[in-house]
Design an enzyme around this catalytic site. Structure first.
Site, PDB file in Angstrom:
ATOM      1  N   GLU A 324       0.827  -1.197   0.000  1.00  0.00           N
ATOM      2  CA  GLU A 324       0.000   0.000   0.000  1.00  0.00           C
ATOM      3  C   GLU A 324       0.862   1.247   0.000  1.00  0.00           C
ATOM      4  O   GLU A 324       1.688   1.434   0.903  1.00  0.00           O
ATOM      5  CB  GLU A 324      -0.919   0.034   1.226  1.00  0.00           C
ATOM      6  CG  GLU A 324      -2.070  -0.925   1.178  1.00  0.00           C
ATOM      7  CD  GLU A 324      -3.048  -0.719   2.331  1.00  0.00           C
ATOM      8  OE1 GLU A 324      -4.107  -1.375   2.306  1.00  0.00           O
ATOM      9  OE2 GLU A 324      -2.758   0.077   3.260  1.00  0.00           O
ATOM     10  N   CYS A 325       0.682   2.085  -0.997  1.00  0.00           N
ATOM     11  CA  CYS A 325       1.300   3.417  -1.052  1.00  0.00           C
ATOM     12  C   CYS A 325       2.823   3.315  -0.894  1.00  0.00           C
ATOM     13  O   CYS A 325       3.525   3.031  -1.851  1.00  0.00           O
ATOM     14  CB  CYS A 325       0.684   4.336  -0.013  1.00  0.00           C
ATOM     15  SG  CYS A 325       0.928   6.099  -0.354  1.00  0.00           S
ATOM     16  N   ALA A 326       3.355   3.522   0.299  1.00  0.00           N
ATOM     17  CA  ALA A 326       4.795   3.425   0.498  1.00  0.00           C
ATOM     18  C   ALA A 326       5.317   2.063   0.067  1.00  0.00           C
ATOM     19  O   ALA A 326       6.408   1.956  -0.517  1.00  0.00           O
ATOM     20  CB  ALA A 326       5.144   3.676   1.962  1.00  0.00           C
TER      21      ALA A 326
END
Length: 798
Positions: A324-326
């Protein structure tokens, strides 16, 4: 419930301090946060000694808010819930859905308003009265006056209120929590977080009536709900698979319920730190890479090459992975030009645009986590952006008619954050995949020790004239030391290079390149010599004649000086003076000099000397050698002498920097035919390779002229951002027209930047400059922002 009329009122300070103060009294406290935010719960965890929890109706549904509150508060004496934004601010277009008021109404929690009164008096009464009366379902029971000033103003505010004042908290700037582009700096990234939270607790205990707050809390009625239980949401899987969960300072965004779901499913959750751990946990069968701030730690992450290689091989080999994201950024080819794991074939960079949305997402197809058409509710909050779409992957989600992320049967990665308590089917599918997966093989036994990838100070040459920018580089360092253009090579140049490789079965023939270069500069082919970069040109000039008196104008690129000394010539240095802006003074050159060497624009100062001033150096029986290696970074190639056919003038050009060809080595010299013939007689046969010849032909054609102009314009814009940023920090900068600037950062600044993962070029190897100067390559604004942030951090520590 600790709420506020708007964001910025101090509710995080009061809520966190209240949790710490109540805990210091000996109470068991549970901390909760309305909305999707990860950072505030991190401070709540420090204050309470328990996991911080989120209450977000958008992500988990209204029906789960009460159960999740009771789950997080198991065994606690008091639960403190921090609101989000203003009391009634929720998801846009939904009349306050997922707002603080919505959660207060769902849980029948009494609300205490925190109001910043630094710039108000009686207006506070009107504000609070309106907030209290706006929604009958929300019970506002008291007020904490924050950032209070004089006693007279506090008394005026008190008289305006019809609700009890539970505390008057004075201004205390030392308790401010630092922030960055996405809000507060996470507690896990701050070594002093525990001490700060303890001081917040002391501050709140001193200025807030804790007994009155507890009396308010006791008015909350019992909830008609059953505590949420992860064991009811998932079934155990066989074998107890190891799920590796990224943590540490770079991966701080996680909901506690996610790990609880995995544990309830029989997984063994093992945390690891991608900054420091050299390998995934033993027996890893699935990988969870959550959110955080990898852009703040990219260089450190890149230095851990052993883990990056293992993750790349494992994920490519089918290790069930959610990112997720990072986590997605960690799997890209690069982040802000810093190498990452290289699983997903694209890159990302910091952007001026903040993406903040609270969407409903639809799964594009079947994948590790999803089934086609399935809808989930999540949130996005990031300031990075992909440089291009990842090719060859099925998109993960459709969000607002946009396809985002990538998905496969074993990988699910996107910018979207999800709260798995609201979508337990995701946890079930992930754990089932983990149970069926083979454990990851360990790293190679011969991996180097961590110290081998720490940024080392570049090795000093015994001769400072031989020090070049590439010596400043090292694993994981952001490169602002080498002046190679940062953008990809144009497609037409890539095709030319490929054709050059195919044609390299024959000996090199530079005839076509000489014609193309001659046409560009309106000269005859016999006035052009193609060379293996500018460096070969300087060697040829040094061996061309028995020069009687050689003058090199400094500070400038040191390679011509070094080449002349290698050829046995004694060099006289003429310095451009700092007080003159490092501009040329033709009168300073001795009259008997028969060779004068000057850069234009000069490396490292970036000064562009007027062509008329350079021509003043001409004398009978004197050769003036002008190094125009960076003239193509100047808009319009102003002041170039490449088209000037007067005797005694040689112009050296390089194609390696502007066209990203440092490994190809291609350049040329233009001058009168007798001079060019003299240099050619000393050139080693076939010194210029066939790929270099093809590159020279392509880089002097019409397409190259147009692209060079576009690049020069972009460089000018980037340079203005860099210069403005340095000027704002009081840094002295020499006026540059090139793709670099010379800046007086101060003694020790270059090393301090290096410790923070940023490489700039030392300048004290250029005659006439000392260690307070550094040459900084011009880069796009997002890269410049990283340099300026590192400079700020270095100065703050100093």
């Amino acid at each position: 419930m600790v709420a506020a009329p708007s964001t910025g009122q101090g509710k995080t300070t009061v809520a966190t301090g209240l949790m710490a103060a109540l805990r210091a009294r000996g109470l068991e406290v549970s901390g909760h946060k309305v909305g999707p935010d990860y950072i505030d719960p991190g401070y709540h965890a420090v204050a309470t000694g328990r996991p911080g929890r989120n209450l977000d109706p958008h992500q988990v549904g209204e029906e789960r808010i009460g159960p999740l509150l009771l789950h997080g508060a198991r065994g606690a004496d008091v639960a403190v819930v921090e609101g989000v934004m203003g009391l009634h601010d929720g998801r846009l277009g939904t009349d306050g859905f997922a707002s603080t008021a919505h959660v207060a109404a769902l849980t029948r929690t009494p609300v205490v308003l925190v109001v910043d009164i630094a710039r108000m008096s009686r207006s506070v009464g009107a504000l609070v009265a309106g907030m209290a009366a706006y929604d009958p379902a929300v019970e506002v029971v008291g007020v904490v006056l924050n950032r209070a000033g004089s006693p007279r103003n506090v008394e005026e505010v008190r008289r305006s209120l019809h609700l009890p004042v539970l505390g008057v908290v004075p201004r205390e700037e030392s308790l401010a929590t630092p922030s960055r582009h996405l809000g507060l700096v996470p507690a896990a990234e701050r070594d002093e977080a525990t001490a700060l939270v303890a001081r917040l607790g002391e501050h709140v205990a001193k200025h807030v009536d804790l007994d009155a707050v507890l009396d308010v809390a006791r008015t909350a009625p019992a909830l008609d709900a059953t505590p949420w239980d992860p064991a009811r949401e998932v079934s155990p899987v066989p074998g107890g698979p190891v799920v590796a969960v990224a943590g540490g300072r770079a991966f701080t965004f996680a909901y506690a319920e996610t790990e609880e779901l995995l544990a309830a499913a029989g997984c063994r959750v093992v945390r690891f730190d991608p900054l420091t751990d050299r390998a995934l946990p033993d027996g890893t069968q699935a990988l969870l890479l959550g959110g955080g701030f990898p852009e703040e730690h990219a260089r450190e992450l890149a230095r851990n090459t052993a883990l990056l290689a293992q993750v790349r091989d494992a994920v490519r080999g089918g290790l069930p992975t959610v990112a997720e994201c990072a986590g997605m950024l960690y799997l890209l080819d690069s982040l802000d030009d810093t190498p990452m794991a290289g699983v997903i074939g694209t890159s990302a960079a910091m952007s001026e645009r903040l993406v903040l949305r609270y969407p409903v997402a639809r799964a594009v197809g079947d994948s590790l986590l999803t089934r086609a058409g399935e809808e989930v509710r999540g949130h996005e909050f990031h300031r990075t952006a992909l440089t291009r779409a990842a090719r060859g992957w099925t998109p993960a989600w459709e969000v607002d008619r946009e396809l985002i992320g990538v998905a496969s049967p074993t990988l699910h990665a996107s910018y979207l954050h999800l709260h798995w308590a609201g979508h337990p089917q995701l946890a079930r599918r992930f754990t089932e995949a983990a149970a069926a997966a083979a454990p990851v093989a360990g790293p190679p036994l011969a991996e180097p020790e961590p110290t081998a990838v720490e940024p080392q100070e570049p090795q000093e040459s015994t001769d400072p004239l031989l020090h070049h920018g590439d010596r400043e580089l090292g694993p994981g360092l952001l490169d602002l030391a080498v002046n190679v253009h940062p953008e990809p090579r144009p497609a037409w140049l890539e095709r030319a290079l490929a054709e050059g490789v195919r044609a390299s079965t024959s000996y090199p023939d530079p005839a076509a390149a000489r014609v193309a270069i001659a046409e560009l500069h309106r000269r005859r082919p016999d006035e052009v010599l193609v060379t293996a970069g500018a460096a070969e040109a300087f060697e040829l000039v040094a061996r061309w004649k028995q020069w009687r008196h050689v003058v090199v104008v400094h500070p400038q690129f040191t390679e011509p000086h070094a080449a002349l000394e290698r050829a046995g010539h004694r060099v006289t240095v003429v310095h451009c003076r700092a007080e003159d802006g490092y501009r040329l003074d033709p009168a300073a050159v001795p009259e008997d000099a028969d060779l004068v060497v000057l850069g234009n624009p000069t490396n490292p100062t970036g000064v562009l000397h007027p062509a008329a001033e350079i021509l003043r150096l001409r004398r009978p029986k004197r050769v003036v050698l002008v190094d125009e290696a960076f003239i193509d970074t100047v808009e319009g190639e102003r002041e170039s002498l490449a088209k000037d056919r007067r005797r005694g003038l040689l112009v050296v050009r390089s194609l390696t920097k502007h066209w990203s060809l440092p490994g190809i080595r291609v350049g040329y010299v233009v001058g009168n035919e007798r001079s060019i013939a003299g240099l050619a007689a000393r050139q080693v046969p076939w010194s210029v390779s066939t790929p270099a010849i093809h590159a020279a032909t392509a880089c002097t054609g019409p397409a190259a002229v147009a692209e060079a102009a576009r690049r020069a314009a972009r460089i000018a814009g980037w340079r203005s951002v860099l210069v403005a940023g340095l000027a704002e920090r009081g840094v002295e900068v020499v006026e540059s027209q090139a793709s670099f600037v010379l800046a007086r950062l101060g003694d020790g600044a270059r090393a301090a930047l290096r410790e923070r993962g940023v490489a700039v070029r030392r300048a004290d190897t250029f005659p006439g400059l000392d260690g307070s100067w550094a040459r900084i390559a011009v880069r796009p604004p997002e890269t410049t922002a990283l340099l300026l942030a590192a400079l700020d951090a270095a100065r703050l520590q100093a």
